[in-house]
Motif scaffolding. Structure first.
Motif, PDB file in Angstrom:
ATOM      1  N   GLU A  52       0.831  -1.208   0.000  1.00 48.84           N
ATOM      2  CA  GLU A  52       0.000   0.000   0.000  1.00 48.84           C
ATOM      3  C   GLU A  52       0.865   1.258   0.000  1.00 48.84           C
ATOM      4  O   GLU A  52       0.563   2.238  -0.695  1.00 48.84           O
ATOM      5  N   ILE A  53       1.941   1.241   0.764  1.00 51.24           N
ATOM      6  CA  ILE A  53       2.853   2.391   0.816  1.00 51.24           C
ATOM      7  C   ILE A  53       3.483   2.628  -0.552  1.00 51.24           C
ATOM      8  O   ILE A  53       3.526   3.753  -1.053  1.00 51.24           O
ATOM      9  N   PHE A  54       3.962   1.557  -1.188  1.00 47.87           N
ATOM     10  CA  PHE A  54       4.561   1.697  -2.513  1.00 47.87           C
ATOM     11  C   PHE A  54       3.554   2.256  -3.520  1.00 47.87           C
ATOM     12  O   PHE A  54       3.905   3.056  -4.387  1.00 47.87           O
ATOM     13  N   ALA A  55       2.315   1.840  -3.403  1.00 43.41           N
ATOM     14  CA  ALA A  55       1.288   2.272  -4.351  1.00 43.41           C
ATOM     15  C   ALA A  55       0.896   3.729  -4.155  1.00 43.41           C
ATOM     16  O   ALA A  55       0.659   4.456  -5.125  1.00 43.41           O
ATOM     17  N   LYS A  56       0.855   4.180  -2.921  1.00 44.80           N
ATOM     18  CA  LYS A  56       0.295   5.503  -2.613  1.00 44.80           C
ATOM     19  C   LYS A  56       1.310   6.630  -2.600  1.00 44.80           C
ATOM     20  O   LYS A  56       1.001   7.764  -2.983  1.00 44.80           O
ATOM     21  N   HIS A  57       2.530   6.361  -2.148  1.00 44.00           N
ATOM     22  CA  HIS A  57       3.445   7.447  -1.819  1.00 44.00           C
ATOM     23  C   HIS A  57       4.669   7.479  -2.744  1.00 44.00           C
ATOM     24  O   HIS A  57       5.278   6.441  -3.011  1.00 44.00           O
ATOM     25  N   PRO A  58       5.056   8.658  -3.221  1.00 48.13           N
ATOM     26  CA  PRO A  58       6.234   8.774  -4.083  1.00 48.13           C
ATOM     27  C   PRO A  58       7.507   8.315  -3.365  1.00 48.13           C
ATOM     28  O   PRO A  58       7.732   8.681  -2.208  1.00 48.13           O
ATOM     29  N   TYR A  59       8.305   7.523  -4.059  1.00 48.44           N
ATOM     30  CA  TYR A  59       9.563   7.009  -3.506  1.00 48.44           C
ATOM     31  C   TYR A  59      10.709   7.673  -4.276  1.00 48.44           C
ATOM     32  O   TYR A  59      10.826   7.515  -5.486  1.00 48.44           O
ATOM     33  N   ILE A  60      11.543   8.403  -3.547  1.00 51.16           N
ATOM     34  CA  ILE A  60      12.625   9.168  -4.155  1.00 51.16           C
ATOM     35  C   ILE A  60      13.970   8.733  -3.576  1.00 51.16           C
ATOM     36  O   ILE A  60      14.136   8.716  -2.360  1.00 51.16           O
ATOM     37  N   SER A  61      14.906   8.393  -4.444  1.00 50.98           N
ATOM     38  CA  SER A  61      16.287   8.200  -4.010  1.00 50.98           C
ATOM     39  C   SER A  61      17.034   9.499  -4.281  1.00 50.98           C
ATOM     40  O   SER A  61      17.151   9.926  -5.433  1.00 50.98           O
ATOM     41  N   LEU A  62      17.569  10.111  -3.242  1.00 52.26           N
ATOM     42  CA  LEU A  62      18.240  11.397  -3.371  1.00 52.26           C
ATOM     43  C   LEU A  62      19.652  11.303  -3.933  1.00 52.26           C
ATOM     44  O   LEU A  62      20.271  12.326  -4.223  1.00 52.26           O
ATOM     45  N   HIS A  63      20.155  10.084  -4.086  1.00 48.56           N
ATOM     46  CA  HIS A  63      21.504   9.947  -4.644  1.00 48.56           C
ATOM     47  C   HIS A  63      21.751   8.509  -5.066  1.00 48.56           C
ATOM     48  O   HIS A  63      21.776   7.602  -4.240  1.00 48.56           O
ATOM     49  N   ASP A  64      21.952   8.313  -6.363  1.00 50.01           N
ATOM     50  CA  ASP A  64      22.303   6.997  -6.884  1.00 50.01           C
ATOM     51  C   ASP A  64      23.139   7.159  -8.142  1.00 50.01           C
ATOM     52  O   ASP A  64      23.276   8.266  -8.682  1.00 50.01           O
ATOM     53  N   HIS A  65      23.695   6.033  -8.604  1.00 47.68           N
ATOM     54  CA  HIS A  65      24.406   5.953  -9.888  1.00 47.68           C
ATOM     55  C   HIS A  65      23.838   4.724 -10.606  1.00 47.68           C
ATOM     56  O   HIS A  65      24.494   3.679 -10.639  1.00 47.68           O
ATOM     57  N   PRO A  66      22.633   4.809 -11.161  1.00 50.84           N
ATOM     58  CA  PRO A  66      21.953   3.610 -11.679  1.00 50.84           C
ATOM     59  C   PRO A  66      22.462   3.155 -13.044  1.00 50.84           C
ATOM     60  O   PRO A  66      21.704   2.953 -13.989  1.00 50.84           O
ATOM     61  N   THR A  67      23.771   2.995 -13.119  1.00 50.89           N
ATOM     62  CA  THR A  67      24.417   2.553 -14.353  1.00 50.89           C
ATOM     63  C   THR A  67      25.257   1.307 -14.083  1.00 50.89           C
ATOM     64  O   THR A  67      25.579   0.994 -12.932  1.00 50.89           O
ATOM     65  N   PHE A  68      25.635   0.627 -15.178  1.00 47.61           N
ATOM     66  CA  PHE A  68      26.343  -0.639 -15.061  1.00 47.61           C
ATOM     67  C   PHE A  68      27.864  -0.458 -15.035  1.00 47.61           C
ATOM     68  O   PHE A  68      28.405   0.483 -15.620  1.00 47.61           O
ATOM     69  N   TYR A  69      28.512  -1.423 -14.385  1.00 46.01           N
ATOM     70  CA  TYR A  69      29.964  -1.548 -14.403  1.00 46.01           C
ATOM     71  C   TYR A  69      30.318  -2.920 -14.970  1.00 46.01           C
ATOM     72  O   TYR A  69      29.492  -3.840 -14.974  1.00 46.01           O
ATOM     73  N   PRO A  70      31.549  -3.091 -15.475  1.00 43.71           N
ATOM     74  CA  PRO A  70      31.914  -4.351 -16.126  1.00 43.71           C
ATOM     75  C   PRO A  70      31.785  -5.564 -15.200  1.00 43.71           C
ATOM     76  O   PRO A  70      31.954  -5.454 -13.981  1.00 43.71           O
ATOM     77  N   ARG A  71      31.496  -6.692 -15.802  1.00 43.87           N
ATOM     78  CA  ARG A  71      31.427  -7.937 -15.048  1.00 43.87           C
ATOM     79  C   ARG A  71      32.804  -8.300 -14.488  1.00 43.87           C
ATOM     80  O   ARG A  71      32.939  -8.728 -13.345  1.00 43.87           O
TER      81      ARG A  71
END
Length: 404
Positions: A52-71
Motif C-alpha cells: 500500500e505504501i509503494f502504491a500511494k506514496h512517491p519514492y525518491i532516491s536522493l543519490h544513486d548511480h543507476p548505471t552498469f559496471y563491467p562484469r
C-alpha cells in the motif's frame, strides 16, 4: 515477496538506437543482481502495508548511480577503458524492477575520466550529460525531471522521474555562469565540493577546512536564484556548515551518515546535521560500501545503515531525513578499489578497523534498496505517515521550495 516490473517499461536497453561494435565499443556488463536478490522478510499484514505504501506514496532516491559496471573487475585497465568511453550504460530494466518513482542520478562524476585521469573536467561533465540525455530522449520509461510535478506525473504513469545531478562543482572552475548553463541543460542538483577542495570550499578529505570561500558564497547565491538544489555531502564540515547557513533556501546532504555512529571523515557531525534540519533541509542516508557502518556489529549491511537513519532521525526529527543510498549496478567494492585515488576512499574511510564486506546486504543496488528500506521500516513498526515522509515526502517539501 513477489517481484513485479513497472508496466510502463517496454524493454528499452541503453543506446538501443545504435549498433554495438560499430557505433560504439561494447563491454560485458555485470548482471544488475550479481550479488543476489536479498529481501527483508515480512508477515502477511506487513506485506500488505508495504504494498500500500509503494502504491500511494512517491519514492525518491536522493543519490544513486543507476548505471552498469563491467562484469570483470579484475583488470583496472579494463575498468578504466569502460569509463573512458564516456557512454554510461543506464540500467533501465533493473530500474523497472524497483519501487522508485524518482532517482537523483549523479552519473559518472568521480569516475568521469574521459579526457583526464583526474576527472571533473567541464568538457567531460558536458559530454557525460549530453550522452545520457541523448539516450533518455530515445526511450519513454525514464522522464527527464525538472519540476516536482514531473515526479507525480511519472508515478501516475508507472514511470521513473530522472533527475540529472553533478556531485561536485569543480567543473565550473571560476565561472559562476556555468551554474546557469548546467541548469539550462536540465541539471537540478549540484554538490558544493566532492572530496577534494575546489574554488568554492574544502572537500571532506582535507586535514584542514577553511570553509566556504567568497566565490563559494557567490555560487550559493546563484544556485538559490536559479533554483539549483545544493548538496554538501562531500564537503569538509566547516564548508558544509557555512553553505547551509549562507543559503537562503533549504539544502540537502544527499548521501551521508552520522559521525556519532561511525566516526570517519565521510560522515557528518551532529552540528552540521542539526544545521541542515534547522534550515528546513533533508539528510539522505547512504549505503555505499564501508561508509555507514556501526560498532554494533562492526560490519556494513542494511541494519548498520538503518542505525545511522535512526540516529539522524532522533537528532534532527523525522521531517528532515530521507535516503540517498549511493548505489550502482555491479561490484561497488570493486569500483572503490579501482578508483581508490579518485574517490578518496582511503582518506574518507580511515577510522575503526573492520573486516571488508563483498557487498552491502539488502542495499547493494538501487533496485534492492528500493525494496528493503520500506520493508525494514514496516517491520520495525514505523507508521505509514512517517515512512511516506522519509521515502519521498520530506524531499518533495524541499524541492517545492528550491525548484520553484
Amino acid at each position: 515477496m513477489e517481484f513485479k516490473q513497472k508496466p510502463a517499461y517496454k524493454g528499452y536497453r541503453a543506446y538501443e538506437y545504435l549498433e554495438p561494435g560499430k557505433d560504439f565499443k561494447d563491454f560485458d556488463w555485470a548482471d544488475w543482481d550479481w550479488a543476489g536478490r536479498h529481501v527483508v522478510e515480512l508477515n502477511g499484514e506487513q506485506e500488505a502495508m508495504a504494498r500500500e505504501i509503494f502504491a500511494k506514496h512517491p519514492y525518491i532516491s536522493l543519490h544513486d548511480h543507476p548505471t552498469f559496471y563491467p562484469r570483470d573487475m579484475s583488470s583496472v585497465d579494463h575498468i578504466f577503458d569502460s569509463m573512458r568511453q564516456g557512454r554510461a550504460v543506464c540500467g533501465y530494466e533493473a530500474l523497472s524492477w524497483s519501487n522508485l518513482d524518482c532517482v537523483f542520478d549523479n552519473m559518472l562524476d568521480g569516475v568521469n575520466i574521459i579526457s583526464s585521469p583526474g576527472g571533473w573536467k567541464w568538457i567531460d561533465i558536458i559530454h557525460d550529460l549530453g550522452m545520457r540525455l541523448c539516450d533518455i530522449a530515445h526511450q519513454d520509461f525514464l522522464v527527464h525531471c525538472k519540476t516536482v510535478d514531473d515526479i507525480f506525473a511519472a508515478k501516475k504513469a508507472g514511470k521513473i522521474a530522472w533527475v540529472a545531478c553533478i556531485e561536485g562543482a569543480a567543473c565550473i572552475e571560476n565561472e559562476v555562469d556555468r551554474i546557469d548553463i548546467l541548469y539550462g541543460l536540465g541539471v537540478r542538483q549540484l554538490g558544493v565540493t566532492y572530496s577534494e577542495s575546489n574554488a568554492l570550499g574544502n572537500g571532506m578529505k582535507e586535514d584542514s577546512d577553511g570553509g566556504l570561500t567568497k566565490f563559494g558564497q557567490a555560487c550559493v547565491e546563484r544556485m538559490n536564484k536559479v533554483g539549483m538544489l545544493l548538496d554538501v555531502s562531500h564537503c569538509g564540515q566547516k564548508t558544509a556548515y557555512d553553505a547551509v547557513m549562507y543559503s537562503k533556501k533549504p539544502i540537502i546532504m544527499s548521501h551521508v551518515g552520522a559521525k556519532g555512529v561511525w566516526d570517519i571523515k565521510r560522515m557528518a557531525s551532529d552540528e552540521v546535521l542539526k544545521a541542515v534540519g534547522a534550515k528546513g533541509g533533508v539528510v539522505g542516508i547512504e549505503s555505499a560500501p564501508h561508509t555507514t557502518m556501526s560498532k554494533t556489529k562492526m560490519t556494513h549491511d542494511l541494519d548498520s545503515v538503518m542505525e545511522h537513519f535512526e540516529y539522524v532521525k532522533n537528532l534532527v526529527g523525522i521531517d528532515h531525513v530521507g535516503f540517498g543510498v549511493d548505489c550502482l549496478y555491479g561490484d561497488h567494492v570493486g569500483v572503490h578499489h579501482a578508483f581508490a585515488a579518485a574517490l578518496s576512499t582511503a582518506e574518507s574511510a580511515s577510522g575503526p578497523q573492520y573486516e571488508e564486506v563483498p557487498y552491502v546486504w539488502g542495499l547493494e543496488n538501487p533496485t534492492e534498496s528500493s525494496w528493503n528500506i520500506v520493508r525494514w521500516l514496516v517491520k520495525h513498526g514505523y507508521s505509514e505517515e512517517d515512512i511516506a515522509k522519509v521515502i519521498g515526502g520530506n524531499a518533495i517539501r524541499v524541492l517545492k521550495e528550491v525548484w520553484a
